[in-house]
Design a protein around this motif. Structure first.
Motif: not given
Length: 260
Positions: A1-7, A175-182, A42-50
């Motif tokens: 099982i592989v986790f995608l959680h960021g970059s 917290l006004l993070s400018e990262f595209e947080e996962g 860990v999120s729908f956004f992260l899946k789409q981004k990946f």
């Protein structure tokens, strides 16, 4: 099982390093994903981004979204704790709380600028910052240079089990993070403690913030308006908690199913 959680899309697939290219990391990682029983994002956004960044369309259906969630049992009994902000809350000051790695891309430059302008426009706030990071000393320098030592306070690192008390007794978490947080669990943690949040309308943050738990903002001006409108500080903690629970999707049982 592989986790995608960021970059992973940047570091494992599109890494410009010559060494990565020489070692064929991209192809090896792709093969790993193909051979894995399941890939978890860990999120729908992260899946789409990946998928968008890697163009690994052949594993799209293999990626299942299982969002990180907060253990709500840790939040029980917070109201019986002592207010850690009691001394700085005097004279009607509202408490703004931030907790993260203190790095530029987490938005601290922008937040400092906004905070200064809000104070000049009559806002009565104390900004409390928890965390450590490479930008901390520079931020302390800005605070000292602008004579804001009594208005911006640094707590340093806080043990994870104790931070919920700080969320609970804050008036707003921002917290006004400018990262595209996962995902952005800090926003969900704060709301589950009954404290509304302000975050940038970016990345996975949109999946853990609703109009009942806080604000997703698109500009500095929007943030200033929120902070200067005193009505935004009048809300029911109980209602915020109930709304946050709807966003705190605990579906980790799916991971167990994949392991069996």
């Amino acid at each position: 099982i592989v986790f995608l959680h960021g970059s992973e899309d940047h570091y494992m697939v599109n890494n410009p390093s010559r060494l990565y290219k020489y070692l064929g990391i991209k192809n090896k990682y792709h093969n790993l994903l193909l051979e894995a029983r399941r890939c978890i994002s860990v999120s729908f956004f992260l899946k789409q981004k990946f998928i968008s960044k890697t163009r690994f369309l052949d594993i799209n259906d293999k990626i299942t979204v299982i969002r990180n969630s907060v253990n709500e049992q840790k939040l029980i009994g917070l109201t019986s704790k002592t207010d850690p902000f009691k001394q700085v809350r005097k004279d009607g000051n509202k408490i703004l709380f931030s907790a993260s790695r203190i790095v530029k891309m987490k938005g601290y430059n922008k937040m400092f600028k906004i905070f200064k302008e809000v104070l000049k426009n009559g806002g009565k706030f104390k900004w409390i910052i928890a965390g450590e990071g490479e930008f901390k000393e520079e931020l302390i320098g800005l605070v000292n240079k602008n004579n804001l030592e009594k208005d911006i306070l640094f707590l340093g690192g806080i043990e994870r089990d104790k931070i919920f008390q700080y969320y609970y007794y804050s008036d707003l978490f921002w917290l006004l993070s400018e990262f595209e947080e996962g995902l952005g669990l800090v926003y969900l943690e704060s709301a589950l403690c009954g404290t509304k949040v302000i975050g940038n309308n970016l990345g996975g943050v949109k999946e853990v913030v609703s109009n009942k738990t806080g604000w997703l903002t698109n500009s500095e001006e929007e943030v200033k308006i929120i902070l200067l409108n005193q009505q935004n500080f009048i809300y029911s903690k109980e209602l915020v908690v109930e709304s946050a629970k709807e966003l705190n999707v605990d579906n980790k049982h799916l991971i167990i199913e994949y392991l069996i």
